[in-house]
Design a protein around this motif. Structure first.
Motif, short mmCIF file in Angstrom:
data_model
loop_
_atom_site.label_atom_id
_atom_site.label_comp_id
_atom_site.label_asym_id
_atom_site.label_seq_id
_atom_site.Cartn_x
_atom_site.Cartn_y
_atom_site.Cartn_z
N ALA A 20 -6.90 -7.54 3.96
CA ALA A 20 -6.68 -5.99 4.65
C ALA A 20 -8.37 -5.54 5.58
N ASP A 21 -8.11 -4.79 6.38
CA ASP A 21 -9.20 -4.07 6.93
C ASP A 21 -9.86 -3.26 6.39
N ALA A 22 -10.81 -2.42 6.83
CA ALA A 22 -11.05 -1.78 6.50
C ALA A 22 -10.30 -0.58 5.95
N ALA A 23 -9.51 0.31 7.25
CA ALA A 23 -8.88 1.19 7.08
C ALA A 23 -7.29 1.61 6.80
N GLN A 24 -7.39 -0.37 6.30
CA GLN A 24 -6.29 -0.63 5.15
C GLN A 24 -6.94 -0.27 3.32
N LEU A 25 -7.89 -0.61 2.83
CA LEU A 25 -8.57 -0.92 2.03
C LEU A 25 -8.71 0.92 1.53
N ASP A 26 -9.08 1.82 2.68
CA ASP A 26 -9.16 3.08 2.47
C ASP A 26 -8.12 3.60 2.23
N ALA A 27 -7.05 2.76 2.11
CA ALA A 27 -5.91 3.63 2.74
C ALA A 27 -5.49 3.46 1.21
N ALA A 28 -5.31 1.90 0.81
CA ALA A 28 -4.59 1.39 -0.68
C ALA A 28 -6.25 2.45 -1.85
N ILE B 33 0.92 -0.82 0.17
CA ILE B 33 -0.31 -0.03 -0.12
C ILE B 33 0.82 0.92 -0.21
N ASN B 34 0.93 2.15 -0.67
CA ASN B 34 1.17 3.36 -1.37
C ASN B 34 3.30 2.77 -1.29
N GLY B 35 3.96 1.89 -2.10
CA GLY B 35 4.74 1.64 -1.76
C GLY B 35 5.63 1.04 -0.60
N GLN B 36 4.45 0.78 0.59
CA GLN B 36 5.18 0.34 1.62
C GLN B 36 4.45 -1.14 1.39
N TRP B 37 4.50 -2.15 2.50
CA TRP B 37 4.58 -3.75 2.63
C TRP B 37 3.64 -3.55 4.28
N ILE B 38 2.17 -3.89 4.15
CA ILE B 38 1.70 -3.81 5.35
C ILE B 38 0.54 -5.15 5.82
N LYS C 170 -7.25 5.14 -1.55
CA LYS C 170 -6.64 6.52 -1.05
C LYS C 170 -4.88 6.80 -2.00
N ALA C 171 -4.44 5.87 -2.75
CA ALA C 171 -2.81 5.83 -2.80
C ALA C 171 -3.11 5.24 -4.32
N ALA C 172 -4.15 5.07 -4.88
CA ALA C 172 -4.21 4.43 -6.41
C ALA C 172 -4.59 5.62 -7.40
N GLN C 173 -5.78 6.26 -6.17
CA GLN C 173 -6.22 8.01 -6.65
C GLN C 173 -5.41 8.74 -7.47
N ALA C 174 -4.67 9.09 -6.02
CA ALA C 174 -2.93 9.60 -6.03
C ALA C 174 -2.56 9.09 -7.23
N ALA C 175 -2.06 8.43 -7.60
CA ALA C 175 -0.85 7.68 -8.51
C ALA C 175 -1.59 8.02 -9.42
N PHE C 176 -3.09 7.79 -10.11
CA PHE C 176 -4.18 7.96 -11.06
C PHE C 176 -3.03 8.99 -12.24
N PRO C 177 -3.49 10.15 -11.81
CA PRO C 177 -3.03 11.14 -12.69
C PRO C 177 -2.00 10.54 -13.18
N ALA C 178 -1.00 10.48 -12.81
CA ALA C 178 0.63 10.65 -13.29
C ALA C 178 0.75 8.95 -13.63
N TRP C 179 0.19 8.11 -13.78
CA TRP C 179 -0.20 7.14 -14.41
C TRP C 179 -0.65 6.86 -15.56
N SER C 180 -1.94 7.56 -15.97
CA SER C 180 -2.73 7.65 -17.13
C SER C 180 -2.11 9.06 -17.84
N THR C 181 -1.16 9.90 -17.71
CA THR C 181 -0.72 10.11 -18.63
C THR C 181 0.89 10.24 -19.04
N GLY C 182 0.95 9.12 -18.20
CA GLY C 182 2.81 8.63 -18.50
C GLY C 182 2.66 8.00 -19.73
N ASN C 183 3.78 7.57 -20.27
CA ASN C 183 4.31 6.69 -21.60
C ASN C 183 3.44 5.37 -21.72
#
Length: 77
Positions: free
Chosen positions: A39-47, A10-15, A49-62
């Protein structure tokens, strides 16, 4: 024999989750491949959020870089 425990990335860290569940080889029910964290509910939410934050760079990448990343992920799986 102790099986290997696998955590969630999750967000680059093993949890570790709250508990682990065995992954059993369907062709040999005595063969436990590993224990995977649940995963519990908090870890799901964190995952999410991390995916949503990474999406803009991923979607416009090469496109080739994205294809290479997905190929590498598929190979690891």
């Amino acid at each position: 024999m102790t099986t290997q425990k696998h955590d969630n990335l999750i967000n680059g860290q093993w949890i570790a989750g709250a508990k682990y569940a065995p992954n059993i080889n369907p062709s040999n029910m005595a063969d436990v491949i590993g224990d995977y964290t649940q995963a519990d509910a908090a870890q799901l939410d964190a995952a999410v959020k991390a995916a949503q934050a990474a999406f803009p760079a991923w979607s416009t990448g090469n496109i080739q870089a994205r294809a290479d990343a997905l190929d590498k992920i598929g190979t690891e799986i």
